[in-house]
Scaffold this motif. Structure first.
Motif, short mmCIF file in Angstrom:
data_model
loop_
_atom_site.label_atom_id
_atom_site.label_comp_id
_atom_site.label_asym_id
_atom_site.label_seq_id
_atom_site.Cartn_x
_atom_site.Cartn_y
_atom_site.Cartn_z
N UNK A 1 0.32 -1.31 -0.58
CA UNK A 1 -0.10 -0.07 0.01
C UNK A 1 0.61 1.06 -0.18
N UNK A 2 2.07 0.98 0.17
CA UNK A 2 3.53 2.09 -0.47
C UNK A 2 3.29 2.78 -1.52
N UNK A 3 4.06 3.78 -1.24
CA UNK A 3 4.40 4.40 -2.99
C UNK A 3 5.01 3.90 -4.07
N UNK A 4 6.12 3.23 -3.81
CA UNK A 4 6.92 2.63 -4.00
C UNK A 4 5.79 0.97 -5.07
N UNK A 5 5.39 0.31 -4.03
CA UNK A 5 4.38 -0.52 -4.51
C UNK A 5 3.86 -0.94 -5.14
N UNK A 6 3.26 0.11 -4.81
CA UNK A 6 1.13 0.40 -5.38
C UNK A 6 1.62 1.53 -6.71
N UNK A 7 2.79 2.51 -7.50
CA UNK A 7 3.66 2.58 -8.08
C UNK A 7 3.81 1.30 -9.01
N UNK A 8 4.45 0.40 -8.55
CA UNK A 8 5.00 -0.33 -9.32
C UNK A 8 3.72 -1.00 -10.37
N UNK A 9 2.77 -1.43 -9.10
CA UNK A 9 1.45 -2.08 -10.06
C UNK A 9 0.83 -1.37 -10.60
N UNK A 10 0.94 -0.02 -10.91
CA UNK A 10 0.47 0.92 -11.83
C UNK A 10 1.35 0.82 -13.15
N UNK A 11 2.47 0.96 -13.04
CA UNK A 11 3.99 0.76 -14.15
C UNK A 11 3.21 -1.29 -14.32
N UNK A 12 2.60 -2.06 -13.97
CA UNK A 12 2.72 -3.26 -14.67
C UNK A 12 1.04 -3.05 -15.66
N UNK B 1 -3.69 1.93 4.86
CA UNK B 1 -2.72 0.99 3.06
C UNK B 1 -3.55 0.41 2.98
N UNK B 2 -4.41 -0.36 3.53
CA UNK B 2 -5.75 -1.34 3.42
C UNK B 2 -6.84 -1.05 2.37
N UNK B 3 -7.09 0.13 2.26
CA UNK B 3 -8.07 0.73 1.39
C UNK B 3 -6.74 1.45 0.23
N UNK B 4 -6.00 1.61 0.35
CA UNK B 4 -4.84 1.77 -1.13
C UNK B 4 -4.56 0.83 -1.72
N UNK B 5 -4.70 -0.23 -1.22
CA UNK B 5 -4.04 -2.07 -1.50
C UNK B 5 -5.22 -2.71 -2.64
N UNK B 6 -6.48 -2.01 -1.37
CA UNK B 6 -7.77 -2.79 -2.72
C UNK B 6 -8.12 -1.69 -3.66
N UNK B 7 -7.80 -0.36 -3.67
CA UNK B 7 -7.97 0.46 -5.03
C UNK B 7 -7.44 0.18 -5.72
N UNK B 8 -6.04 -0.43 -5.40
CA UNK B 8 -4.79 -0.28 -6.48
C UNK B 8 -5.56 -2.15 -7.20
N UNK B 9 -5.82 -3.29 -6.40
CA UNK B 9 -6.73 -3.84 -7.02
C UNK B 9 -7.83 -3.66 -7.72
N UNK C 1 13.14 -5.17 -11.65
CA UNK C 1 13.19 -3.67 -10.82
C UNK C 1 13.15 -2.70 -11.68
N UNK C 2 11.49 -2.70 -12.61
CA UNK C 2 11.07 -1.18 -13.28
C UNK C 2 11.90 -0.02 -12.67
N UNK C 3 11.24 0.20 -11.40
CA UNK C 3 11.17 1.27 -11.37
C UNK C 3 12.15 1.98 -10.98
N UNK C 4 13.90 1.14 -11.17
CA UNK C 4 15.05 2.37 -11.79
C UNK C 4 14.84 2.98 -13.12
N UNK C 5 13.93 2.97 -14.22
CA UNK C 5 13.70 3.30 -15.22
C UNK C 5 12.89 4.24 -15.39
N UNK C 6 12.36 4.43 -14.49
CA UNK C 6 11.09 5.19 -14.60
C UNK C 6 11.20 7.40 -14.04
#
Length: 360
Positions: A62-73, A94-102, A220-225
């Motif tokens: 639900x944090x920034x890095x893993x959330x943005x990675x989901x959007x990247x995928x 955090x629970x809400x953010x994860x649910x929103x991403x899914x 590790x795709x976020x290295x190239x964003x």
């Protein structure tokens, strides 16, 4: 980054941490980042078996890095399986953010729920041991929870949110890598704690054997964003209704206690210095602005009387006892059995070359 960090050394351009970070960043900046991202997505697709439903697995907090990675995928048209390890310390946000991403991406979510009574005892063992590594058990469970889910579904590609954009600087003395099951068992056994069979874990050698024989790949795709972490947050907010946190990694009540209270109070470690140093080197903030942020308290003034009491209650110990533990000295990892020698070998050029050959 020099102040009160034993590993830091002054150099002509600043310090050794800055030099190492800029060297790594310059290497990345020399490649075609957009093309490299497309290449990662292509390799993930190619690594997928003929009867597999998912292209890759992503661990989410639900944090920034893993959330943005989901959007990247999602933007790179990958079919990802999301995995969240619930250690009992999630915030409502955090629970809400994860649910929103899914929901927003359509990616299914697998939640690995840890046995709370057992995990509570594991965390209490680390507190009583007086270690910096209060997040070790959680990070260990996340690592192997994600890995075991990938193994169960036959997924060979794992996307990781680790990156140079937000976490490129971190002194080794501030933490110990989460793979060492021997260390985990040693801490627990000294404090009379047995690890539940359902706890996601694996020995070092079993893990390495699986990585090589099953040909797992981690990317590790976020290295190239190109965008900054602040731009990531704005995009997530606009696209999914995702909400940011007070500080980096404060999506967890436990991590908030660990980074905002335990590390500064017992060890004099303020991780904001590492995070802000990265932003400073990337030109996202000025030194004056970084110092101003460091001068601001990480936690509210009434933390010991509110949230810390909640943490103590969940651990089933008096708040006064938890506060007293936070005021003692450092206990090094070397006080417990561990596989540090072997982990050091994993970073040698010889091992890296052999692994690349076996996976080629």
């Amino acid at each position: 980054m020099q102040h009160e960090i034993d590993e830091a050394q002054y150099t002509a351009s600043g310090c050794n941490f800055c030099d190492t970070y800029m060297s790594r960043l310059n290497q990345i900046n020399q490649v075609n980042k957009s093309g490299f991202q497309k290449d990662i997505a292509y390799r993930v697709k190619q690594n997928k078996g003929p009867n597999q439903e998912y292209d890759c697995v992503i661990g989410v907090s639900g944090g920034t890095d893993s959330s943005y990675l989901v959007d990247w995928a999602h933007e790179h048209r990958l079919n990802a399986l999301l995995v969240h390890v619930d250690n009992g310390w999630n915030t409502e946000l955090s629970t809400r953010n994860i649910e929103l991403l899914s929901k927003g991406t359509g990616f299914p979510l697998v939640t690995v729920v840890l046995n709370w009574s057992n995990f509570r005892d594991i965390q209490k063992a680390f507190v009583e041991a007086g270690l910096k590594e209060l997040e070790f058990a959680t990070d260990h469970a996340i690592k192997f929870g994600v890995y075991q889910t990938a193994k169960k579904h036959g997924i060979k590609s794992i996307l990781s949110g680790r990156n140079l954009v937000t976490e490129g600087i971190l002194p080794e003395a501030w933490s110990y890598g989460p793979l060492d099951r021997k260390f985990l068992l040693s801490v627990c056994s000294r404090h009379g704690v047995s690890i539940d069979k359902s706890f996601p874990s694996q020995s070092l050698f079993s893990y390495l054997f699986d990585r090589i024989t099953r040909r797992y790949q981690e990317y590790f795709p976020l290295n190239y964003v190109e965008q900054s972490s602040d731009e990531w947050k704005m995009k997530l907010e606009k696209k999914y209704g995702w909400k940011k946190y007070d500080q980096k990694h404060f999506e967890s009540t436990w991590t908030k206690f660990y980074q905002g209270y335990w590390l500064p109070k017992r060890f004099g470690i303020d991780k904001r210095r590492a995070h802000l140093s990265v932003k400073l080197l990337r030109g996202e903030i000025t030194r004056t602005n970084a110092i101003e942020q460091l001068n601001q308290p990480m936690l509210p003034t009434d933390y010991e009387h509110t949230e810390l009491k909640y943490v103590a209650e969940k651990l089933n110990i008096p708040a006064s006892e938890l506060i007293s533990f936070s005021c003692k000295g450092d206990t090094p990892v070397s006080e417990f059995r561990n596989n540090k020698v072997f982990f050091d070998l994993l970073h040698t050029p010889t091992y890296i070359a052999v692994r690349r050959f076996l996976l080629s």
